[in-house]
Design a protein around this motif. Structure first.
Motif, PDB file in Angstrom:
ATOM      1  N   PHE A  60       0.818  -1.225   0.000  1.00 42.67           N
ATOM      2  CA  PHE A  60       0.000   0.000   0.000  1.00 42.67           C
ATOM      3  C   PHE A  60       0.851   1.276   0.000  1.00 42.67           C
ATOM      4  O   PHE A  60       0.343   2.353  -0.273  1.00 42.67           O
ATOM      5  CB  PHE A  60      -0.998  -0.006   1.166  1.00 42.67           C
ATOM      6  N   GLU A  61       2.130   1.127   0.321  1.00 45.54           N
ATOM      7  CA  GLU A  61       3.037   2.287   0.183  1.00 45.54           C
ATOM      8  C   GLU A  61       3.538   2.414  -1.253  1.00 45.54           C
ATOM      9  O   GLU A  61       4.299   3.324  -1.571  1.00 45.54           O
ATOM     10  CB  GLU A  61       4.228   2.125   1.140  1.00 45.54           C
ATOM     11  N   ASP A  78      -1.036  -0.728 -10.819  1.00 45.66           N
ATOM     12  CA  ASP A  78      -1.128   0.672 -10.357  1.00 45.66           C
ATOM     13  C   ASP A  78      -0.048   1.122  -9.378  1.00 45.66           C
ATOM     14  O   ASP A  78       0.525   2.192  -9.536  1.00 45.66           O
ATOM     15  CB  ASP A  78      -2.511   0.926  -9.720  1.00 45.66           C
ATOM     16  N   TRP A  79       0.188   0.368  -8.309  1.00 45.37           N
ATOM     17  CA  TRP A  79       1.159   0.717  -7.268  1.00 45.37           C
ATOM     18  C   TRP A  79       0.953   2.128  -6.718  1.00 45.37           C
ATOM     19  O   TRP A  79       1.859   2.951  -6.685  1.00 45.37           O
ATOM     20  CB  TRP A  79       2.593   0.539  -7.790  1.00 45.37           C
ATOM     21  N   THR A  80      -0.267   2.407  -6.278  1.00 44.86           N
ATOM     22  CA  THR A  80      -0.599   3.717  -5.697  1.00 44.86           C
ATOM     23  C   THR A  80      -0.075   3.797  -4.263  1.00 44.86           C
ATOM     24  O   THR A  80      -0.165   2.832  -3.515  1.00 44.86           O
ATOM     25  CB  THR A  80      -2.139   3.897  -5.660  1.00 44.86           C
ATOM     26  N   LYS A  81       0.447   4.948  -3.899  1.00 44.42           N
ATOM     27  CA  LYS A  81       0.953   5.156  -2.527  1.00 44.42           C
ATOM     28  C   LYS A  81      -0.186   5.676  -1.641  1.00 44.42           C
ATOM     29  O   LYS A  81      -0.764   6.723  -1.922  1.00 44.42           O
ATOM     30  CB  LYS A  81       2.108   6.150  -2.545  1.00 44.42           C
ATOM     31  N   ARG A 142      -6.894   7.411  -0.144  1.00 38.61           N
ATOM     32  CA  ARG A 142      -7.509   6.834   1.041  1.00 38.61           C
ATOM     33  C   ARG A 142      -6.479   6.051   1.870  1.00 38.61           C
ATOM     34  O   ARG A 142      -5.461   5.609   1.371  1.00 38.61           O
ATOM     35  CB  ARG A 142      -8.704   5.955   0.649  1.00 38.61           C
ATOM     36  N   VAL A 143      -6.822   5.871   3.133  1.00 34.96           N
ATOM     37  CA  VAL A 143      -5.879   5.367   4.138  1.00 34.96           C
ATOM     38  C   VAL A 143      -5.889   3.837   4.218  1.00 34.96           C
ATOM     39  O   VAL A 143      -6.931   3.219   4.040  1.00 34.96           O
ATOM     40  CB  VAL A 143      -6.278   5.955   5.519  1.00 34.96           C
ATOM     41  N   LYS A 186      -9.157   2.956   2.438  1.00 30.64           N
ATOM     42  CA  LYS A 186      -8.981   2.040   1.309  1.00 30.64           C
ATOM     43  C   LYS A 186      -9.001   0.595   1.799  1.00 30.64           C
ATOM     44  O   LYS A 186      -9.586  -0.290   1.167  1.00 30.64           O
ATOM     45  CB  LYS A 186      -7.634   2.345   0.622  1.00 30.64           C
ATOM     46  N   PHE A 187      -8.323   0.365   2.946  1.00 31.73           N
ATOM     47  CA  PHE A 187      -8.116  -1.025   3.376  1.00 31.73           C
ATOM     48  C   PHE A 187      -7.837  -1.038   4.879  1.00 31.73           C
ATOM     49  O   PHE A 187      -7.195  -0.134   5.407  1.00 31.73           O
ATOM     50  CB  PHE A 187      -6.888  -1.587   2.626  1.00 31.73           C
ATOM     51  N   ALA A 188      -8.337  -2.062   5.567  1.00 32.15           N
ATOM     52  CA  ALA A 188      -7.996  -2.234   6.985  1.00 32.15           C
ATOM     53  C   ALA A 188      -7.781  -3.725   7.260  1.00 32.15           C
ATOM     54  O   ALA A 188      -8.521  -4.575   6.759  1.00 32.15           O
ATOM     55  CB  ALA A 188      -9.107  -1.692   7.875  1.00 32.15           C
ATOM     56  N   PHE A 189      -6.755  -4.012   8.035  1.00 31.13           N
ATOM     57  CA  PHE A 189      -6.404  -5.419   8.315  1.00 31.13           C
ATOM     58  C   PHE A 189      -6.024  -5.536   9.781  1.00 31.13           C
ATOM     59  O   PHE A 189      -5.138  -4.836  10.265  1.00 31.13           O
ATOM     60  CB  PHE A 189      -5.232  -5.833   7.421  1.00 31.13           C
TER      61      PHE A 189
END
Length: 516
Positions: A60-61, A78-81, A142-143, A186-189
């Motif tokens: 995600f970074e 994509d490789w979005t930061k 998004r985070v 964006k995502f949570a784990f």
């Protein structure tokens, strides 16, 4: 040594940049991130959860260079930061509510130095929500949120209901912030050892997809047999040479010691990664996972519930129980299962029930060794030597020394341990004979109220019958009346029939009679 093994290294970037050995799990990582936003995974300690979190973080970074040559490199375009918010609850000893508030406050403070703060954000959840919002507004992306060992405070408070309730209320509100900020995330784990039930920490975060018993992700942590053969074939051959074993023997021993974890029914067996890596690093077999420490809360639970240890070898349960630890911990089994000391052995589709058992020798033997000092009159340092002595006595036919030593195990047992006397005496015998059974062949034929035992060595066969509040003579005549020795009639080994009586008055073995 051709490989550098990442023992104790949980940082994906460090593993990749410094050339450590890595088994590629990135196809599963890609599958996960493309199939939803909120995930939870429970796995035992030292199983690679933190490394998985670190891998997701690097992804995600947008650190594409770290994934060169791995499966995800071809899959992701994509490789979005994204801004990363990582909470690690592993570092603190949680003895009071302040200890939890301190670590949350410290984490928020570090983020606020980056993303700023608002005067109105006075509580921990409000500060967390503000940080999520500003991280998105300031970066335009998004985070991604990661919580490592989310359950550490809850586990350390097992048995202290008041503190556990305080932890639960604090974490509930804190994690609840994630749900209310959905548009910014964006995502949570979240990972942990256990999954606390619906009424607890996650009640405000009920949108989590639980991967713990999802067959598609069974191998996301740990190693499969195929992964070992695909990645560590040379190492297996080297281990065989060092141990003076054949290749087949080494593979069999590795499997016996460290394989056998099944996190979902009918799934591929998983090897304990920590133990496997240590075995190759040291080029010898050992109890590596166990040496990193077993939580004493497990024993406290077993003792508090006066648990019959015998049952651990054939537990039947269902998915609801396996999947959820209630915060009052009225049943020790889910915690023991989720902590990695028991695993799924069989699944009955008709009744949707699971049969549990120990995954492998390392866990079974290690757990029994760990339990012994808590149940018997022996200390942690002495107990392995005591078992050695038992085994030597059994092998040499010295049953007198054997029973005197067994008597010492029951001597001076704290009175509070023996509220259910019969159970305590059975538990001690179970642990002792289980440990002896790793070195000599032991068979149990149990029914209510007694342990019947057959021990076999190269030279001797022992048939034992135990009585509580009966007599040793009675026990011996039962062996003869029921023809327990019949199966060994043609066996050339020397056979001992032993009747043993246990007295509740002395809380010890009172008498034994031997017939040769």
């Amino acid at each position: 040594m051709s490989k550098i093994y990442p023992i104790g290294i949980q940082n994906f970037e460090k593993i990749r940049r410094d050339g450590y050995f890595y088994i590629d799990k990135t196809a599963l990582v890609y599958q996960m991130v493309k199939s939803g936003s909120y995930f939870f995974l429970s796995r035992p300690r030292r199983f690679g959860k933190s490394l998985l979190v670190s891998t997701l973080e690097a992804y995600f970074e947008g650190k594409r260079e770290l994934f060169e040559g791995l499966a995800i490199e071809k899959l992701e375009k994509d490789w979005t930061k994204h801004p990363i918010l990582h909470i690690d609850l592993n570092t603190e000893k949680y003895e009071s509510l302040e200890s939890l508030e301190n670590i949350l406050n410290d984490t928020l403070y570090k983020w606020e130095k980056v993303y700023g703060t608002e005067p109105s954000e006075t509580s921990l959840p409000l500060r967390f929500k503000g940080i999520i919002r500003r991280a998105y507004e300031q970066t335009g992306n998004r985070v991604a949120i990661f919580v490592d060992e989310y359950d550490k405070p809850m586990l350390q408070a097992i048995g202290n209901e008041e503190l556990q309730k305080a932890f639960r209320n604090t974490l509930q509100a804190f994690y609840g912030a994630i749900k209310t900020m959905d548009g910014y995330i964006k995502f949570a784990f979240l990972t942990g050892v256990t999954k606390f039930g619906k009424i607890s920490v996650f009640s405000a975060l009920n949108n989590l997809i639980d991967l713990s018993m999802d067959e598609r992700y069974a191998a996301i942590c740990g190693m499969t047999e195929k992964e070992i053969h695909d990645n560590l074939e040379e190492d297996l051959l080297e281990l065989a040479g060092k141990q003076k074993m054949s290749y087949e023997e080494v593979c069999r021993e590795l499997k016996t010691c460290y394989d056998g974890y099944h996190f979902v029914e009918n799934s591929v067996g998983i090897y304990n990664p920590f133990s496997v890596l240590n075995t190759f690093f040291k080029m010898k077999f050992g109890s590596y996972w166990f040496e990193t420490g077993t939580p004493t809360y497990l024993v406290e639970l077993l003792k508090a519930h006066h648990y019959d240890l015998h049952c651990m070898t054939h537990i039947e349960t269902d998915a609801d129980i396996l999947n959820s630890v209630d915060s009052a911990s009225t049943n020790p089994i889910p915690v023991i299962y989720q902590s990695g000391y028991l695993t799924i052995k069989n699944y009955d589709q008709e009744f949707a029930t699971y049969q549990l058992g120990f995954p492998n020798r390392e866990v079974e033997e290690g757990f029994m060794k760990f339990l012994l000092p808590f149940y018997a009159n022996t200390d942690k340092v002495e107990s392995p030597f005591q078992i050695q002595k038992f085994v030597r006595e059994v092998r040499s036919g010295d049953y007198e020394s054997f029973f005197h030593r067994l008597q010492s195990f029951f001597a001076d047992t704290p009175y509070e341990l023996i509220r259910d006397q019969e159970l305590h005496y059975q538990n001690v015998l179970f642990i002792v004979f289980k440990l002896i059974g790793f070195y000599v062949k032991a068979e149990y034929h149990t029914s209510q109220g007694r342990i019947d035992l057959v021990l076999q060595t190269d030279a001797f066969i022992y048939i034992m019958e135990f009585k509580l509040e009966g007599s040793a003579e009675e026990a011996l005549s039962q062996i003869n009346e029921k023809n327990y020795a019949q199966p060994f009639a043609a066996d050339p080994r020397k056979l001992f029939k032993i009747g043993i009586n246990f007295s509740s008055l002395t809380r010890n073995i009172e008498k034994w009679i031997v017939e040769e």
